[in-house]
Design an enzyme around this catalytic site. Structure first.
Site, PDB file in Angstrom:
ATOM      1  N   LYS A 270       0.866  -1.190   0.000  1.00 34.28           N
ATOM      2  CA  LYS A 270       0.000   0.000   0.000  1.00 34.28           C
ATOM      3  C   LYS A 270       0.893   1.228   0.000  1.00 34.28           C
ATOM      4  O   LYS A 270       1.678   1.442   0.912  1.00 34.28           O
ATOM      5  CB  LYS A 270      -0.895   0.018   1.243  1.00 34.28           C
ATOM      6  CG  LYS A 270      -1.651   1.342   1.454  1.00 34.28           C
ATOM      7  CD  LYS A 270      -2.527   1.335   2.713  1.00 34.28           C
ATOM      8  CE  LYS A 270      -3.130   2.714   2.979  1.00 34.28           C
ATOM      9  NZ  LYS A 270      -3.938   2.764   4.229  1.00 34.28           N
ATOM     10  N   ASP A 275      -2.592  10.383   3.299  1.00 39.19           N
ATOM     11  CA  ASP A 275      -3.983   9.976   3.510  1.00 39.19           C
ATOM     12  C   ASP A 275      -4.717  11.009   4.361  1.00 39.19           C
ATOM     13  O   ASP A 275      -4.621  11.007   5.580  1.00 39.19           O
ATOM     14  CB  ASP A 275      -4.012   8.604   4.199  1.00 39.19           C
ATOM     15  CG  ASP A 275      -5.436   8.101   4.437  1.00 39.19           C
ATOM     16  OD1 ASP A 275      -6.379   8.678   3.846  1.00 39.19           O
ATOM     17  OD2 ASP A 275      -5.593   7.120   5.197  1.00 39.19           O
ATOM     18  N   LYS A 282     -10.116  13.104   7.842  1.00 40.59           N
ATOM     19  CA  LYS A 282      -9.608  12.789   9.178  1.00 40.59           C
ATOM     20  C   LYS A 282      -9.564  14.047  10.030  1.00 40.59           C
ATOM     21  O   LYS A 282      -9.434  15.146   9.502  1.00 40.59           O
ATOM     22  CB  LYS A 282      -8.163  12.244   9.067  1.00 40.59           C
ATOM     23  CG  LYS A 282      -8.051  10.837   8.517  1.00 40.59           C
ATOM     24  CD  LYS A 282      -6.587  10.417   8.454  1.00 40.59           C
ATOM     25  CE  LYS A 282      -6.431   9.031   7.852  1.00 40.59           C
ATOM     26  NZ  LYS A 282      -7.004   7.959   8.674  1.00 40.59           N
ATOM     27  N   GLU A 354      -9.322   3.638   2.225  1.00 40.99           N
ATOM     28  CA  GLU A 354      -8.837   3.693   0.846  1.00 40.99           C
ATOM     29  C   GLU A 354      -7.759   2.654   0.534  1.00 40.99           C
ATOM     30  O   GLU A 354      -7.615   2.247  -0.611  1.00 40.99           O
ATOM     31  CB  GLU A 354      -8.305   5.101   0.541  1.00 40.99           C
ATOM     32  CG  GLU A 354      -6.854   5.370   0.948  1.00 40.99           C
ATOM     33  CD  GLU A 354      -6.592   5.287   2.450  1.00 40.99           C
ATOM     34  OE1 GLU A 354      -7.568   5.377   3.220  1.00 40.99           O
ATOM     35  OE2 GLU A 354      -5.438   5.109   2.860  1.00 40.99           O
ATOM     36  N   ARG A 356      -7.483  -0.491   1.211  1.00 42.17           N
ATOM     37  CA  ARG A 356      -8.000  -1.765   0.704  1.00 42.17           C
ATOM     38  C   ARG A 356      -8.458  -1.639  -0.747  1.00 42.17           C
ATOM     39  O   ARG A 356      -8.424  -2.612  -1.504  1.00 42.17           O
ATOM     40  CB  ARG A 356      -9.131  -2.259   1.620  1.00 42.17           C
ATOM     41  CG  ARG A 356     -10.335  -1.391   1.659  1.00 42.17           C
ATOM     42  CD  ARG A 356     -11.219  -1.634   2.882  1.00 42.17           C
ATOM     43  NE  ARG A 356     -10.631  -1.096   4.112  1.00 42.17           N
ATOM     44  CZ  ARG A 356     -11.170  -1.220   5.311  1.00 42.17           C
ATOM     45  NH1 ARG A 356     -12.313  -1.859   5.481  1.00 42.17           N
ATOM     46  NH2 ARG A 356     -10.578  -0.700   6.371  1.00 42.17           N
TER      47      ARG A 356
HETATM   48  N1  BES Z   1      -4.054   4.801   6.831  1.00 41.95           N
HETATM   49  C1  BES Z   1      -5.141   4.544   7.692  1.00 41.95           C
HETATM   50  C2  BES Z   1      -4.795   3.598   8.833  1.00 41.95           C
HETATM   51  C3  BES Z   1      -3.762   4.090   9.817  1.00 41.95           C
HETATM   52  C4  BES Z   1      -4.144   4.708  10.992  1.00 41.95           C
HETATM   53  C5  BES Z   1      -2.422   3.905   9.583  1.00 41.95           C
HETATM   54  C6  BES Z   1      -3.196   5.134  11.896  1.00 41.95           C
HETATM   55  C7  BES Z   1      -1.481   4.329  10.478  1.00 41.95           C
HETATM   56  C8  BES Z   1      -1.849   4.947  11.637  1.00 41.95           C
HETATM   57  C9  BES Z   1      -6.288   3.921   6.891  1.00 41.95           C
HETATM   58  O1  BES Z   1      -6.386   4.323   5.572  1.00 41.95           O
HETATM   59  C10 BES Z   1      -7.547   4.349   7.555  1.00 41.95           C
HETATM   60  O2  BES Z   1      -7.839   5.502   7.547  1.00 41.95           O
HETATM   61  N2  BES Z   1      -8.268   3.382   8.101  1.00 41.95           N
HETATM   62  C11 BES Z   1      -9.492   3.640   8.767  1.00 41.95           C
HETATM   63  C12 BES Z   1     -10.511   2.641   8.279  1.00 41.95           C
HETATM   64  C13 BES Z   1     -11.914   2.946   8.685  1.00 41.95           C
HETATM   65  C14 BES Z   1     -12.409   4.183   7.969  1.00 41.95           C
HETATM   66  C15 BES Z   1     -12.789   1.767   8.348  1.00 41.95           C
HETATM   67  C16 BES Z   1      -9.264   3.497  10.255  1.00 41.95           C
HETATM   68  O3  BES Z   1      -8.473   2.638  10.656  1.00 41.95           O
HETATM   69  O4  BES Z   1      -9.842   4.265  11.012  1.00 41.95           O
HETATM   70 ZN    ZN Z   2      -4.653   4.945   4.692  1.00 42.03          ZN
HETATM   71 MN    MN Z   3      -7.482   6.103   5.319  1.00 40.41          MN
END
Ligand code: BES
Ligand code: ZN
Ligand code: MN
Length: 504
Positions: A270, A275, A282, A354, A356
């Site tokens: 990935k 992001d 976020k 995103e 996935r």
């Molecule tokens: N890149 C993030 C996950 C992440 C969080 C990586 C903290 C490193 C540190 C990922 O894209 C994300 O935002 N995941 C969400 C998924 C949710 C919306 C289902 C998450 O984990 O909150």
């Molecule tokens: Zn991400």
């Molecule tokens: Mn994300």
């Protein structure tokens, strides 16, 4: 301060100034190379006074005793000789590098009572030194040594170089082991550097250029553009990319070191260079950390660098899904339905899920084109994996018990540790959608697992493992072998896996 190490090996060394690093066990407390560096045995007095017992990773410093040719003597404890593993030597190398400070020339005596050091251990020691010496300070202007290798900083100063001679009776075998260790060090440091780089400097196009540079090591590199991906029908990856002014790339790196007929092992990363969450944006606090959301892709390029640099006897493929997740007028919305390359449709519930989507098309493309014997993806995929495992283990998900066991063992051996998490029908059901074949989130509960279930729908039965490295790739604790925000997690782990199971 970052510094470069110029490491060489020698059977013996006539000390002429510089620092001497000696190693000692807790029992006997008799440091290596002491006759040369500390002829008057000042060490014995200093050790007594400081109650230094030679425990693993402890150290003591002695200033220039009168009869010594060394300026400074550093003695590093190793613990009990019978128990010493490669990991102990790796960390000892890290401790040694951490003690060098202002040195310019250093001699390190590796041989312990009972004879020459195992060459593999010498390699680990040197690797530990290299990893510890890395620091990301190239944007700190004016700080002596902050310039990238070979360049000058704002004050006209070059990066500091420390010449290290590793002294062992097994010098030539140790040198060979070191050549392999250097390949690993360079791969880990490449991964760390990319994760540390700010997102304005490293976009998808710039990342793809880093992949192209692996051609210099004999790897074959192809870069797919937006147009190529559109032709292939990669609607899931492209949906993520469409909110950014910076176009996406898919980088394909092939290292053909194995037999012509041998099926490749494939690694998919990935590579979200930043992001924001997209329209499901976020919160502001800590968002800067999302420059590291390409930690999976960084580990894959680092690994392929290592495999190519050490000419591994394996056919390996690295695929990097490179996009930026931004909110703008063209960005995708919650409610959108996209069609992936596999033909399966996906309802977007949350644009922040995103990673996935990017991996869905990268995984499908990988198995469709290369028919690999195994696929392993690495991704900073979910915050939920950090809730489950913290920062000491990455999450391991797999549809293949043998592969999972091999990965677990490689994690134990390298201390890039993995913990297996479940997959199953009950979790899979949670991502069924009312309007499309699936949705891109499965609710709060089991968030790391539903993310893995989503990926599994794109592997088409290929033996596969998913490593959720959100807790281990970035914002990492300082250790003996890392002072860096980005750990480079995955490179040593997967190099070990390849070495132990997939090299002919
Ligand atoms: N890149 C993030 C996950 C992440 C969080 C990586 C903290 C490193 C540190 C990922 O894209 C994300 O935002 N995941 C969400 C998924 C949710 C919306 C289902 C998450 O984990 O909150
Ligand atoms: Zn991400
Ligand atoms: Mn994300």
């Amino acid at each position: 301060m970052a510094f470069d190490l110029e490491i060489s090996f020698s059977k013996s060394l006539k000390l002429e100034g510089g620092d001497a690093v000696l190693l000692t066990l807790s029992d006997p407390l008799a440091p290596s190379g002491s006759a040369e560096a500390d002829p008057e045995n000042t060490f014995a007095r200093a050790a007594r006074a400081a109650e230094f017992k030679g425990k693993a990773r402890s150290s003591i410093e002695i200033l220039a005793p009168a009869g010594s040719a060394a300026d400074r003597i550093i003695v590093i404890g190793l613990g009990k000789q019978a128990d010493l593993t490669g990991q102990d030597w790796l960390k000892a190398g890290g401790v040694a590098a951490g003690k060098l400070g202002k040195a310019e020339r250093v001699a390190i005596y590796l041989d312990l009572p009972g004879g020459a050091i195992d060459p593999a251990f010498a390699g680990e020691f040197a690797l530990g030194m290299r990893l510890r010496a890395y620091e990301f300070d190239r944007f700190k202007t004016g700080k002596a040594g902050s310039a990238p290798e070979g360049e000058e900083d704002a004050a006209g100063k070059k990066r500091k170089k420390i010449r290290v001679t590793l002294v062992t009776a097994a010098a030539s075998a140790a040198k060979k082991a070191f050549a392999e260790a250097e390949a690993v060090a360079d791969g880990v440091i490449l991964a760390r550097e990319l994760v540390n780089l700010p997102p304005n400097v490293l976009g998808p196009v710039e990342f793809a250029e880093k992949a192209e540079a692996l051609a210099q090591l004999g790897a074959e590199v192809e870069i797919l553009t937006e147009k190529d991906m559109r032709k292939l029908g990669m609607g899931a990856l492209l949906g993520v990319a469409q909110g950014s002014v910076r176009p996406p790339r898919l980088a394909i790196i092939r290292w053909n070191g194995g037999k012509a007929k041998e099926k490749p092992v494939a690694f998919i990363g990935k590579g979200v260079v930043f992001d924001t969450g997209g329209i499901s944006i976020k919160p502001g606090a800590g968002m800067e950390d999302m420059k590291g959301d390409m930690g999976g892709a960084a580990a894959v390029i680092g690994l392929l660098h290592t495999l190519a640099a050490r000419k591994a006897k394996v056919n390996a493929i690295g695929i990097l899904g490179l996009v930026e997740n931004m909110p703008d007028g063209a960005a995708q919305r919650p409610g959108d339905i996209v069609t992936s390359m596999s033909g399966q449709t996906i309802e977007i519930i949350n644009t922040d899920a995103e990673g996935r989507l990017v991996l869905a098309d990268a995984l499908w493309y990988c198995q469709d084109r290369f028919k690999p014997q195994i696929m392993i993806d690495l991704a900073t995929l979910t915050g939920a994996i950090m809730v489950a495992l913290g920062t000491d283990h990455a999450g391991l998900f797999s549809n293949d018990d043998g592969l999972a066991e091999r990965l677990f063992a490689a994690g134990q051996a390298t201390e890039e540790k993995l913990w297996r998490m479940p997959l199953g029908k009950a979790y899979d059901k949670l991502i069924d959608s009312r309007f499309a074949d699936m949705k891109n989130t499965g609710g709060r509960n089991g968030g790391a697992i539903t993310a893995a279930q989503f990926l599994q729908r794109f592997v088409n039965g290929t033996p596969w493992a998913h490593l959720d490295v959100a807790g281990t790739a970035m914002d990492s604790p300082k250790t003996e072998i890392s002072q860096s925000w980005a750990s480079g997690f995955g490179v040593r782990l997967l190099d070990r896996l390849v070495r132990d199971h997939y090299e002919g």
